[in-house]
Enzyme design. Structure first.
Site, PDB file in Angstrom:
ATOM      1  N   HIS B  19       0.863  -1.373  -0.060  1.00 62.17           N
ATOM      2  CA  HIS B  19       0.136  -0.235  -0.075  1.00 62.17           C
ATOM      3  C   HIS B  19       0.865   1.238   0.118  1.00 62.17           C
ATOM      4  CE1 HIS B  19       0.259   0.751   4.397  1.00 62.17           C
ATOM      5  NE2 HIS B  19       0.588  -0.646   4.206  1.00 62.17           N
ATOM      6  N   MET B  20       0.419   2.311   0.205  1.00 63.62           N
ATOM      7  CA  MET B  20       1.078   3.554  -0.195  1.00 63.62           C
ATOM      8  C   MET B  20       2.116   3.800   0.653  1.00 63.62           C
ATOM      9  SD  MET B  20      -0.785   7.134  -1.065  1.00 63.62           S
ATOM     10  CE  MET B  20       0.272   8.747  -1.801  1.00 63.62           C
TER      11      MET B  20
END
Lengths: 156, 102
Positions: B19-20
């Site tokens: 994820h980010m």
């Protein structure tokens, strides 16, 4: 996955009132709440969670866009909303430039793969110069919806 | 003289996937090398130095990524990036700010 599958089109805010990051997040969460997209969760609590996440690492990834997001247990399916600002918002972006288009995403905690797919859909589109330009020029909700529909059609 | 090319396949081990925040750690590390670095997932190949592109990989837990570096420090880059992935991106919390808020 298409943008229109995750973005609540009715909740889009074409002209954000605030130019402050935290207030913009509150505006967008409130708009989702107004359109009954929070599955009963408290908008204040969700906005606070998004701001907390944003304080840990900015989602202002440059080129005038930011993607504030949080995974929260009160959310059952990913839901996003778009907000545009004519004046620009200080998001402590990587490139230190103001943000004009904000994609706020709320995801459930127990479906990490769905969160990744939603992020992929958003970033795949924000990657396109045309899409960012259309969003930046849009003055009305209808224009933003058209930009989203065009982008979805491009993606096939 | 052609530039050295190094590549490796890694598996994403974080339950939350890439994820980010781990993607940002990866991009930051990639940017500390001079080599050109790409990451491939299935049929998509992206620039490892761009957070926008890296987030497009949608690499879930168990995804296999191919990292390729081309340049004088290609070997060091590949070793460092491999270590980051194998260590599950040290400091990545299991749940992104999912705790209850007052």
């Amino acid at each position: 996955m298409k943008l229109a599958d995750i973005v609540c089109l009715d909740a889009i805010v074409a002209q954000l009132e605030s130019t402050e990051r935290d207030k913009v997040i509150q505006e967008l969460v409130a708009s989702l709440s107004k359109h009954k997209k929070l599955q009963g969760a408290d908008p204040k609590m969700l906005a606070k969670a998004v701001i907390k996440r944003e304080n840990e690492a900015s989602t202002g990834i440059g080129k005038g866009v930011a993607v504030p997001h949080v995974k929260h247990e009160s959310i059952t399916e990913p839901v996003a909303v778009v907000g545009c600002s004519q004046n620009g918002i200080d998001f402590s972006s990587l490139d230190k430039q103001p943000v004009y288009s904000v994609f706020l995403l709320l995801s459930p905690t127990n479906k990490p793969d769905k969160h990744l797919q939603a992020m992929e859909t958003i970033f795949k589109n924000l990657q396109k110069d045309d899409f960012r330009r259309f969003l930046r020029q849009a003055q009305t909700r209808q224009e933003i919806i058209e930009a989203i529909r065009d982008a979805d059609e491009d993606a096939g | 003289m052609s530039k050295p090319i190094h590549e490796i396949e890694v598996e994403i081990l974080n339950p939350e996937g890439l994820h980010m925040r781990p993607a940002m750690q990866f991009v930051d590390l990639a940017n500390s090398f001079d080599s050109d670095i790409t990451v491939s997932h299935q049929d998509l190949t992206v620039d490892a130095k761009s957070i926008m592109q890296m987030t497009m990989l949608a690499a879930t837990c168990g995804s296999r990524l191919r990292i390729q570096a081309v340049g004088a420090d290609a070997r060091q880059a590949i070793e460092a990036l491999k270590r980051l992935v194998e260590q599950k991106f040290a400091g990545d919390s299991p749940v992104e700010a999912g705790e209850k808020e007052g």
